[in-house]
Scaffold this motif. Structure first.
Motif, PDB file in Angstrom:
ATOM      1  N   SER A 147      53.298  34.999  34.417  1.00 19.04           N
ATOM      2  CA  SER A 147      52.227  34.985  33.427  1.00 19.04           C
ATOM      3  C   SER A 147      52.713  34.511  32.057  1.00 19.04           C
ATOM      4  O   SER A 147      51.995  33.797  31.346  1.00 19.04           O
ATOM      5  CB  SER A 147      51.620  36.389  33.312  1.00 19.04           C
TER       6      SER A 147
ATOM      7  N   GLY B 277      50.535  31.194  30.263  1.00 16.59           N
ATOM      8  CA  GLY B 277      49.527  31.419  29.234  1.00 16.59           C
ATOM      9  C   GLY B 277      49.562  30.390  28.118  1.00 16.59           C
ATOM     10  O   GLY B 277      50.415  29.510  28.059  1.00 16.59           O
TER      11      GLY B 277
ATOM     12  N   GLY C 234      44.382  32.882  36.148  1.00 16.35           N
ATOM     13  CA  GLY C 234      43.953  32.001  35.076  1.00 16.35           C
ATOM     14  C   GLY C 234      44.530  30.618  35.274  1.00 16.35           C
ATOM     15  O   GLY C 234      45.724  30.478  35.547  1.00 16.35           O
TER      16      GLY C 234
ATOM     17  N   LEU D 214      39.028  32.797  34.494  1.00 17.95           N
ATOM     18  CA  LEU D 214      39.221  34.218  34.815  1.00 17.95           C
ATOM     19  C   LEU D 214      38.742  34.407  36.248  1.00 17.95           C
ATOM     20  O   LEU D 214      37.542  34.354  36.515  1.00 17.95           O
ATOM     21  CB  LEU D 214      38.416  35.112  33.877  1.00 17.95           C
TER      22      LEU D 214
ATOM     23  N   ARG E 273      47.462  37.148  35.390  1.00 19.62           N
ATOM     24  CA  ARG E 273      47.512  38.133  34.319  1.00 19.62           C
ATOM     25  C   ARG E 273      47.534  39.539  34.926  1.00 19.62           C
ATOM     26  O   ARG E 273      46.909  39.793  35.953  1.00 19.62           O
ATOM     27  CB  ARG E 273      46.294  38.027  33.422  1.00 19.62           C
TER      28      ARG E 273
ATOM     29  N   TYR F  31      47.144  42.567  30.356  1.00 17.01           N
ATOM     30  CA  TYR F  31      46.013  41.688  30.692  1.00 17.01           C
ATOM     31  C   TYR F  31      46.160  40.312  30.035  1.00 17.01           C
ATOM     32  O   TYR F  31      47.125  39.610  30.323  1.00 17.01           O
ATOM     33  CB  TYR F  31      44.688  42.355  30.352  1.00 17.01           C
ATOM     34  N   ARG F  32      45.248  39.914  29.162  1.00 24.17           N
ATOM     35  CA  ARG F  32      45.268  38.564  28.599  1.00 24.17           C
ATOM     36  C   ARG F  32      46.166  38.453  27.369  1.00 24.17           C
ATOM     37  O   ARG F  32      46.271  37.365  26.787  1.00 24.17           O
ATOM     38  CB  ARG F  32      43.845  38.131  28.188  1.00 24.17           C
TER      39      ARG F  32
END
Length: 369
Positions: free
Chosen positions: A44, A48, A228, A265, A306, A332-333
């Motif tokens: 992750s 991102g 994602g 998402l 995520r 999470y995000r």
């Protein structure tokens, strides 16, 4: 004060949270072993966008914004220190961020006034002047000056390099943790494909995989993978002067002209396969935000997972009933946004120092079974 004050720590997970947790603890003299089932920083943290702010900070609880505010103020000095120590620049790039056509603009501005954050409404003519490639058709904008993005793959490389230079740190990649060593009523290490790794304390920072690992102890941790997908364009270095966000999608400029556009998402388990449907959706968003991207080179499309958690509030602290086991997961995000504060808070708690913020909202008791 913590009851388990041993000097050795095993950290499970080599993403930004695990790496920075290791660095915080190692700098305080602890003997740290970092265990990662693949290459560090490749899940992750790599996937991102690296915006050093929640996408919509006013929609989050105070628990999330408290971590975010501390981290935002800390990131510039973190980037400079890592560059000085390792020669790798995480590229903390301060561009500001424009939100376009928000349904809850009034709530956002009211939040900013309460919190003292530099968020203001700006005329669209001013936005088009500041961001020339922005598409037409947007009617309203708010702007937060000072928001930065960090080049996350370089951040995790710099963190890894800082760790491997420390004599009290062992970074073990391609070393999958399969379970925990329990002796005399406490967690005293982890079971890996290479054998047991013993430590006075274990920190679980395995992102989306944290819940699965805890399940082996009969615990239920509400952390699940949320897929994602992102795409990447290559443009001129001065193509996009600021980050822009509309309809849940954003464009992020890097200093060298790369433009990230994301993200989806999706609840698809642990499947990280990029899809044609997401590619077309992301391209449509990109071209609506920045029409000139139609003529730019599309150089990447990928997916990451995520670590989804209730309200996006991470779990930070000791696990009740399992002395020696600590959590730093479920961001999470906002893993990159919250990492500096989360890892400093973890170190404060483990070392018995005064915590930087109230640790109660992140404590596992009552949130993990």
């Amino acid at each position: 004060m913590p009851t388990d004050v041993g000097k050795s720590v095993a950290i499970v997970g080599g993403g930004a949270i695990g790496l920075l947790s290791a660095l915080e603890l190692a700098r305080q003299g602890l003997q740290v072993t970092l265990l990662e089932r693949g290459d560090t920083g490749r899940e992750s943290s790599w996937a991102g966008g690296g915006i050093v702010s929640p996408l919509y900070p006013w929609r989050y609880s105070k628990a999330v914004t408290a971590l975010a505010h501390w981290s935002q103020d800390f990131y510039p000095q973190l980037g400079q220190r890592l560059l000085g120590e390792t020669g790798i620049d995480p590229e903390v790039f301060e561009t500001g961020l424009y939100w376009l056509d928000l349904d809850d603009e009034a709530e956002a501005l009211a939040w900013a006034e309460r919190e003292g954050r530099p968020l203001t409404s700006v005329p669209m003519a001013q936005v088009h002047s500041a961001v020339p490639p922005l598409g037409e058709g947007f009617g309203r904008a708010i702007h937060m000056a000072g928001v930065a993005n960090v080049r996350n793959p370089r951040l995790t490389r710099a963190l890894r390099e800082a760790l491997v230079r420390m004599p009290n740190v062992s970074v073990q990649e391609h070393c999958e943790v399969r379970g925990f060593v329990r002796r005399e009523g406490r967690v005293q290490g982890v079971e890996t494909a290479r054998g047991d790794v013993l430590a006075d304390r274990v920190v679980l920072a395995a992102g989306a995989w944290s819940g699965d690992l805890l399940a082996g102890l009969g615990l239920s941790l509400p952390v699940e993978p949320v897929k994602g997908q992102m795409i990447l364009f290559k443009c001129a270095e001065d193509f996009l002067p600021a980050m822009v966000l509309a309809k849940g999608r954003y464009a992020i400029p890097r200093r060298d002209g790369h433009i990230l556009v994301g993200s989806t998402l999706e609840h698809a388990g642990f499947d990280k396969t990029p899809t044609a449907e997401a590619l077309e959706s992301l391209k449509a968003s990109a071209f609506e935000l920045l029409p000139a991207l139609r003529d730019a080179e599309l150089v990447g499309h990928w997916a990451g997972l995520r670590p989804g958690s209730p309200e996006g509030i991470p779990f930070i602290g000791p696990v009740p009933g399992l002395e020696g086991l600590w959590l730093n997961c479920g961001h999470y995000r906002n893993g990159l946004v919250l990492a500096p504060a989360s890892c400093r808070l973890l170190a404060d708690l483990m070392l018995g120092r005064e915590p930087i913020i109230d640790p109660a909202p992140y404590a596992p008791p009552g949130r993990a079974v």
